[in-house]
Design an enzyme around this catalytic site. Structure first.
Site: not given
Ligand code: DX5
Ligand code: ZN
Length: 230
Positions: A13, A38, A40, A42, A71, A73, A142, A178
């Protein structure tokens, strides 16, 4: 994307990368053995954090030689699907909890030419997935509450992945996990049936673009632990 298989895939990520240097960070993790990248996304509404949107995805796309795994969110999702597809996403994953019409969302993702992923929060069961299986290329379980990197793995999700793996049967659907994935937690999930392992802090720790070897050591440690558990 290459054809479907259940081999272990490590998906770093970029939430844990240097935000001022995404291009070189991506080149470094791919050179060090990452299978997917990956991303993320948000929105500060669905999750209590803000990251980046389609223009950033478009800017980093030329640096990604493997798979761009986006991904989302965010809520709502549907108004932004075409923008992330145009930005070059290979996989777009939306949350089951993001709105009442996830079936429509998954159809729209495939309609935009991408693989369709469905993410579920730690508190969400797999019952709601049963009638979506034909729409899915990936389910993301998750293993932390989404929003931040570096959180602690939630062990109750192991049984969920095992049940999901049984529900999926022979269908060509990836199980991605994840959050909180390390060489200690990865084997628990690989044994339960996961094949795509997202890891942020456990991949990027100890390294940098000028010293990328630790990225490779971290990726190999996670992969070796997961493969040994299969
Ligand atoms: C959380 C994200 C993950 C996160 C994983 O909201 O979707 O992808 O960045 O990070 P680690 O591996 O540090 O838990
Ligand atoms: Zn993620």
């Amino acid at each position: 994307m290459t054809s479907f298989d259940r081999s272990i895939k490590i998906a770093p990520s970029i939430l844990s990368a240097d935000f001022a240097d995404f291009g070189r960070e991506i080149q470094a993790i791919e050179a060090q053995g990452a299978d997917w990248v990956h991303v993320d996304v948000m929105d500060g509404h669905f999750v209590p954090n803000l990251t980046f949107g389609p223009p950033l995805c478009k800017a980093i796309r030329p640096h990604i030689k493997t798979v761009m795994d986006v991904h989302l969110m965010i809520a709502p999702v549907d108004p932004y699907i075409d923008a992330f597809a145009d930005a070059g996403a290979d996989v777009i994953t939306a949350h089951l909890e993001a709105g009442p019409h996830i079936h429509r969302t998954l159809q729209a993702i495939r309609g935009a030419g991408c693989k369709a992923g469905l993410a579920i929060n730690p508190g969400t069961g797999i019952d709601g997935i049963e009638y979506l299986l034909d729409q899915l290329d990936l389910v993301c379980v998750m293993t932390v509450n989404p929003g931040f990197g570096g959180q602690k793995f939630i062990h109750s999700q192991i049984d969920k992945v095992r049940a999901l793996r049984a529900m999926i049967g022979d269908r060509p659907i990836h199980i991605e996990i994840d959050g909180g994935i390390t060489p200690e937690t990865a084997p628990l999930m690989a044994a339960a049936g996961a094949d795509v392992l997202v890891a942020g802090s456990a991949v990027f720790k100890g390294g940098s673009v000028s010293n990328p070897a630790p990225y490779g050591e971290n990726i190999r440690a996670i992969r070796a632990a997961a493969e040994a558990a299969r």
